[in-house]
Design a protein around this motif. Sequence first.
Motif, PDB file in Angstrom:
ATOM      1  N   SER A   1     -14.281  -8.462 -35.707  1.00 13.15           N
ATOM      2  CA  SER A   1     -14.558  -9.672 -34.918  1.00 13.15           C
ATOM      3  C   SER A   1     -15.915  -9.628 -34.227  1.00 13.15           C
ATOM      4  O   SER A   1     -16.513 -10.674 -33.948  1.00 13.15           O
ATOM      5  CB  SER A   1     -13.454  -9.879 -33.876  1.00 13.15           C
ATOM      6  OG  SER A   1     -12.186  -9.984 -34.489  1.00 13.15           O
TER       7      SER A   1
ATOM      8  N   SER B   1     -11.496 -12.647 -35.820  1.00 18.23           N
ATOM      9  CA  SER B   1     -11.141 -13.822 -35.021  1.00 18.23           C
ATOM     10  C   SER B   1     -12.304 -14.197 -34.113  1.00 18.23           C
ATOM     11  O   SER B   1     -12.873 -13.348 -33.430  1.00 18.23           O
ATOM     12  CB  SER B   1      -9.897 -13.553 -34.174  1.00 18.23           C
ATOM     13  OG  SER B   1      -9.538 -14.721 -33.445  1.00 18.23           O
ATOM     14  N   SER B   2     -12.672 -15.485 -34.147  1.00 23.12           N
ATOM     15  CA  SER B   2     -13.770 -15.961 -33.307  1.00 23.12           C
ATOM     16  C   SER B   2     -13.714 -17.475 -33.185  1.00 23.12           C
ATOM     17  O   SER B   2     -13.412 -18.179 -34.148  1.00 23.12           O
ATOM     18  CB  SER B   2     -15.113 -15.557 -33.919  1.00 23.12           C
ATOM     19  OG  SER B   2     -16.192 -16.120 -33.194  1.00 23.12           O
TER      20      SER B   2
ATOM     21  N   PHE C   1      -0.708  -9.452 -38.114  1.00 22.51           N
ATOM     22  CA  PHE C   1      -1.839 -10.274 -38.554  1.00 22.51           C
ATOM     23  C   PHE C   1      -2.417  -9.817 -39.896  1.00 22.51           C
ATOM     24  O   PHE C   1      -2.922 -10.649 -40.655  1.00 22.51           O
ATOM     25  CB  PHE C   1      -2.946 -10.256 -37.499  1.00 22.51           C
ATOM     26  CG  PHE C   1      -2.510 -10.790 -36.169  1.00 22.51           C
ATOM     27  CD1 PHE C   1      -2.556 -12.154 -35.907  1.00 22.51           C
ATOM     28  CD2 PHE C   1      -2.029  -9.949 -35.174  1.00 22.51           C
ATOM     29  CE1 PHE C   1      -2.136 -12.658 -34.688  1.00 22.51           C
ATOM     30  CE2 PHE C   1      -1.615 -10.438 -33.952  1.00 22.51           C
ATOM     31  CZ  PHE C   1      -1.657 -11.802 -33.703  1.00 22.51           C
TER      32      PHE C   1
ATOM     33  N   ASP D   1     -10.980  -4.053 -37.408  1.00 21.40           N
ATOM     34  CA  ASP D   1     -11.326  -5.246 -36.637  1.00 21.40           C
ATOM     35  C   ASP D   1     -12.829  -5.470 -36.741  1.00 21.40           C
ATOM     36  O   ASP D   1     -13.631  -4.660 -36.260  1.00 21.40           O
ATOM     37  CB  ASP D   1     -10.912  -5.051 -35.175  1.00 21.40           C
ATOM     38  CG  ASP D   1     -11.109  -6.318 -34.339  1.00 21.40           C
ATOM     39  OD1 ASP D   1     -11.765  -7.261 -34.818  1.00 21.40           O
ATOM     40  OD2 ASP D   1     -10.611  -6.347 -33.196  1.00 21.40           O
TER      41      ASP D   1
ATOM     42  N   LYS E   1      -8.605 -14.183 -41.438  1.00 19.47           N
ATOM     43  CA  LYS E   1      -9.405 -14.948 -40.480  1.00 19.47           C
ATOM     44  C   LYS E   1      -8.525 -15.728 -39.505  1.00 19.47           C
ATOM     45  O   LYS E   1      -7.553 -16.371 -39.916  1.00 19.47           O
ATOM     46  CB  LYS E   1     -10.316 -15.925 -41.233  1.00 19.47           C
ATOM     47  CG  LYS E   1     -11.169 -15.269 -42.308  1.00 19.47           C
ATOM     48  CD  LYS E   1     -11.824 -16.325 -43.190  1.00 19.47           C
ATOM     49  CE  LYS E   1     -12.433 -15.695 -44.430  1.00 19.47           C
ATOM     50  NZ  LYS E   1     -12.964 -16.703 -45.372  1.00 19.47           N
ATOM     51  N   PHE E   2      -8.922 -15.685 -38.233  1.00 23.40           N
ATOM     52  CA  PHE E   2      -8.214 -16.411 -37.179  1.00 23.40           C
ATOM     53  C   PHE E   2      -9.243 -17.058 -36.259  1.00 23.40           C
ATOM     54  O   PHE E   2     -10.285 -16.467 -35.967  1.00 23.40           O
ATOM     55  CB  PHE E   2      -7.313 -15.470 -36.379  1.00 23.40           C
ATOM     56  CG  PHE E   2      -6.313 -14.749 -37.235  1.00 23.40           C
ATOM     57  CD1 PHE E   2      -5.081 -15.309 -37.508  1.00 23.40           C
ATOM     58  CD2 PHE E   2      -6.624 -13.512 -37.795  1.00 23.40           C
ATOM     59  CE1 PHE E   2      -4.163 -14.645 -38.320  1.00 23.40           C
ATOM     60  CE2 PHE E   2      -5.723 -12.841 -38.599  1.00 23.40           C
ATOM     61  CZ  PHE E   2      -4.488 -13.415 -38.871  1.00 23.40           C
ATOM     62  N   LYS E   3      -8.955 -18.266 -35.825  1.00 28.13           N
ATOM     63  CA  LYS E   3      -9.884 -18.986 -34.959  1.00 28.13           C
ATOM     64  C   LYS E   3      -9.306 -19.040 -33.545  1.00 28.13           C
ATOM     65  O   LYS E   3      -8.902 -20.083 -33.048  1.00 28.13           O
ATOM     66  CB  LYS E   3     -10.144 -20.385 -35.497  1.00 28.13           C
ATOM     67  CG  LYS E   3     -11.496 -20.958 -35.110  1.00 28.13           C
ATOM     68  CD  LYS E   3     -11.815 -22.207 -35.894  1.00 28.13           C
ATOM     69  CE  LYS E   3     -13.192 -22.759 -35.539  1.00 28.13           C
ATOM     70  NZ  LYS E   3     -14.299 -21.860 -35.857  1.00 28.13           N
ATOM     71  N   LEU E   4      -9.251 -17.879 -32.934  1.00 28.61           N
ATOM     72  CA  LEU E   4      -8.709 -17.760 -31.584  1.00 28.61           C
ATOM     73  C   LEU E   4      -9.708 -17.018 -30.705  1.00 28.61           C
ATOM     74  O   LEU E   4     -10.455 -16.159 -31.182  1.00 28.61           O
ATOM     75  CB  LEU E   4      -7.374 -17.008 -31.621  1.00 28.61           C
ATOM     76  CG  LEU E   4      -6.240 -17.733 -32.356  1.00 28.61           C
ATOM     77  CD1 LEU E   4      -5.074 -16.785 -32.584  1.00 28.61           C
ATOM     78  CD2 LEU E   4      -5.788 -18.955 -31.575  1.00 28.61           C
TER      79      LEU E   4
END
Length: 339
Positions: free
Chosen positions: A9, A41-42, A79, A7, A56-59
């Motif tokens: 993030s 994720s950010s 994920f 991770d 990549k996640f946009k959360l």
Amino acid sequence: MIKVGMDISQIAHFGGVPVYTRELSSNLQKQKTLEMVYFFSSLRRTYHGSLKGVKKFKLPPALFEMLFNRLRNVGIEHFIGPIDIFHSSDWTQPPSKAKKVTTYHDVVPLKYPQWSHPKITAVQRRRLRIVESEIDMVICVSESTKKDLLTISRIPKEKTVVIYEGVSEIFKPQDIKVIKDFKKRYDLPEEFVLAIGGVGERRNLKRVKEASKNYKLIISGMDIPWVSYEELPLLYSSARVLFYPSFYEGFGLPIIESMASGIPVITSNVSSMPEAGGDAAIYVNPEDAGEMEGKLKEVMENKSLREELIKKGFTQAKKFSWQKCAEETSEVYRRLLER
């Protein structure tokens, strides 16, 4: 080949943990025995780094904190796919079928909750309960942090290991002309004492100001904005001394970064700071403003002492590298899979 999920993030934020995350993840990718896949994720930032294999996640972090630390009904493999090892951040502890590793950078929210936001303290307490019951290995960034973690938790000693942080190669003495331009850009005095700001009272700024009353004092994050990581070597090199009599640190990256940049360091004789500073720093009791003032005067006005500290500082800083940190972390992964 060991497949490791990590991770990253925290890279979206500012401070020591993001530095560790960025430098370690980059150096782990160079380890030939590892196949790395990264979870990022950010809502704040989009990932623009050079790492390969970044999912990549946009959360928001709050959503994943709820999902991974409370509901715990979705594994990290959902994920990032199947992995052998998962190296979690200091914020969430997701379920995983893999062997689980995490890093403790300090235990401030747990040992000194008065220095942390209540939300951060609550998250860290929830996460600790999961770590205590599920973790396979905890990496601590200093012997001091390991000792504190063992004191405030039920984590067995045999599930902890100390791996020191590193100092990036960008930290080195800077060109005089470039330093001059940097000082002009930030309106810095020709000669000044550098202190590091922070949340709450942990950085001991009241006594720092009192002990520095005869000199120009610049507190990073207060008197000037937080500079970028790439500009930090210039900030250190611009200063006459790093004055860092903190009450508590998990490791103390500014200590070795300042030494590598060629300036003397005055720091506290408590927690992890003597581990970072070795015999190359001047140590003070952070409760004693009079002693702090006296030691600062010595370093500011004694040329031979300054030269000795700078020379020792270069030697001390060379003991720490992110490559070494990555190699020792890779060895932790390997040993876990051999069990």
